[in-house]
Design an enzyme around this catalytic site. Structure first.
Site, PDB file in Angstrom:
ATOM      1  N   SER A  52       1.390  -1.854  -3.752  1.00 31.00           N
ATOM      2  CA  SER A  52       2.757  -2.362  -3.912  1.00 31.00           C
ATOM      3  C   SER A  52       2.912  -3.706  -3.198  1.00 31.00           C
ATOM      4  O   SER A  52       3.923  -4.381  -3.364  1.00 31.00           O
ATOM      5  CB  SER A  52       3.765  -1.350  -3.359  1.00 31.00           C
ATOM      6  OG  SER A  52       3.424  -0.969  -2.046  1.00 31.00           O
ATOM      7  N   GLU A 197       4.084  11.210  -6.003  1.00 29.34           N
ATOM      8  CA  GLU A 197       5.099  10.192  -6.312  1.00 29.34           C
ATOM      9  C   GLU A 197       5.922  10.618  -7.517  1.00 29.34           C
ATOM     10  O   GLU A 197       5.366  10.942  -8.576  1.00 29.34           O
ATOM     11  CB  GLU A 197       4.406   8.836  -6.572  1.00 29.34           C
ATOM     12  CG  GLU A 197       5.399   7.720  -6.868  1.00 29.34           C
ATOM     13  CD  GLU A 197       4.812   6.323  -6.801  1.00 29.34           C
ATOM     14  OE1 GLU A 197       3.634   6.177  -6.434  1.00 29.34           O
ATOM     15  OE2 GLU A 197       5.552   5.374  -7.118  1.00 29.34           O
TER      16      GLU A 197
HETATM   17  O1  KIV Z   1       1.266   1.222  -3.222  1.00 31.91           O
HETATM   18  C1  KIV Z   1       2.089   1.925  -2.640  1.00 31.91           C
HETATM   19  O2  KIV Z   1       2.979   1.458  -1.941  1.00 31.91           O
HETATM   20  C2  KIV Z   1       1.993   3.374  -2.800  1.00 31.91           C
HETATM   21  C3  KIV Z   1       3.154   4.185  -2.319  1.00 31.91           C
HETATM   22  C4  KIV Z   1       4.218   4.146  -3.330  1.00 31.91           C
HETATM   23  C5  KIV Z   1       2.747   5.554  -1.984  1.00 31.91           C
HETATM   24  O3  KIV Z   1       1.042   3.851  -3.334  1.00 31.91           O
END
Ligand code: KIV
Length: 296
Positions: A52, A197
């Site tokens: 992310s 998720e």
């Molecule tokens: O990439 C990310 O931030 C994640 C979280 C949503 C668990 O995988």
């Protein structure tokens, strides 16, 4: 906050012990050193350098654009800010398409990035990679439910377009059963924890009760063994409000106010003020002026 029994550094076995004792695990994403330092001081157990980072920090359109290089770079920054939390690095899209690729890239994130473990998305399809990494001594966390890498678009763009959070997994018995089977296979393969998720609360509860390893939920209800949020959502930086997250501070609005105030003060000559400037030694300016005048 960590209690007196908490080890100086969080380990996978400490997280499993927390589950066994019915203590909840608090995890957050982190992408930079100062945020990681704050999170560590707040007693957060896991600092996740998630893919992310692509949409939250790097301005990418989706998680699929994130590279191993990106994650390694941000993991190094987070590592420098953390003393206690477990630093978990995401294996990005296409970085674990084979057992060899998974071993190579997880190894890089651990050796070059300083991660304590890696996370990868998927169930049955990634069992060989998971088993190989675990055999090689790499702590691995699984990730089931909504998996942004394979969905090929980021959750935020999706939810903004639809005006709602979509793609909740495990809403019917068949889906929930599938999720449970996949979770059991991952546990069998040796993962030390599992992110769930966007999963219906009841299905997440079923999975959490069936596993010995902790489940860490994001949009997966109240019965998981821990929770993870994207730090930018929690701090109100991302500008989107999702049902799965809670905004604990509105730093984005605060930052916007501060930036405008700075611009206005610069334009009006109010910044810098007397308190922000450095002066020559007393008398030196006058002396220099006299010297310059005498030279002309
Ligand atoms: O990439 C990310 O931030 C994640 C979280 C949503 C668990 O995988």
């Amino acid at each position: 906050m960590p209690d007196s029994l908490s080890p100086p550094r969080v380990t996978p076995s400490y997280l499993c012990a927390k589950k066994a004792q019915g203590q909840k695990i608090a995890a957050l994403t982190a992408y930079d050193c100062p945020t990681a330092r704050l999170l560590d001081r707040a007693g957060i157990d896991i600092a996740l350098v998630g893919d992310s980072v692509g949409t939250n920090v790097l301005g990418y359109r989706s998680e699929q654009q994130v590279t191993v290089e990106d994650i390694a770079h941000h993991t190094r920054a987070v590592r420098r800010g953390v003393e206690r939390a477990l630093v978990l690095a995401d294996l990005p899209f296409l970085s674990y398409r084979s057992v060899e690729a998974a071993l190579l890239n997880a190894g890089r994130l651990i050796q070059e990035g300083g991660a304590d473990g890696v996370k990868l998305e998927g169930g049955t399809l990634v069992l060989p990679q998971t088993e190989a990494m675990v055999r090689a001594g790499i702590p691995v966390m699984g990730h089931l439910g909504f998996t942004p890498q394979s969905h090929g678009r980021d959750l935020y763009a999706f939810s903004k377009r639809r005006g709602t959070v979509a793609r909740v997994q495990g809403r019917d018995a068949a889906q929930a059963r599938l999720l449970l089977d996949e979770a059991r296979r991952l546990q069998e393969a040796g993962v030390f924890g599992l992110v769930l998720e966007m999963v219906a609360e009841e299905a997440a509860q079923l999975v959490s009760e069936a596993l010995e390893i902790p489940t860490i939920g994001i949009g997966a209800g109240r019965r998981c063994d821990g929770q993870v949020l994207i730090v930018h959502d929690l701090l109100g930086f991302s500008g989107v409000e999702l049902r799965l997250a809670k905004v604990y501070a509105r730093l984005g609005e605060e930052a916007a106010r501060a930036l405008s105030a700075y611009r206005e003060e610069v334009e009006q000559g109010a910044f810098p003020g007397e308190e922000n400037v450095f002066h020559m030694e007393p008398g030196e300016f006058a002396r220099l002026r006299e010297q310059l005048a005498a030279e002309n």
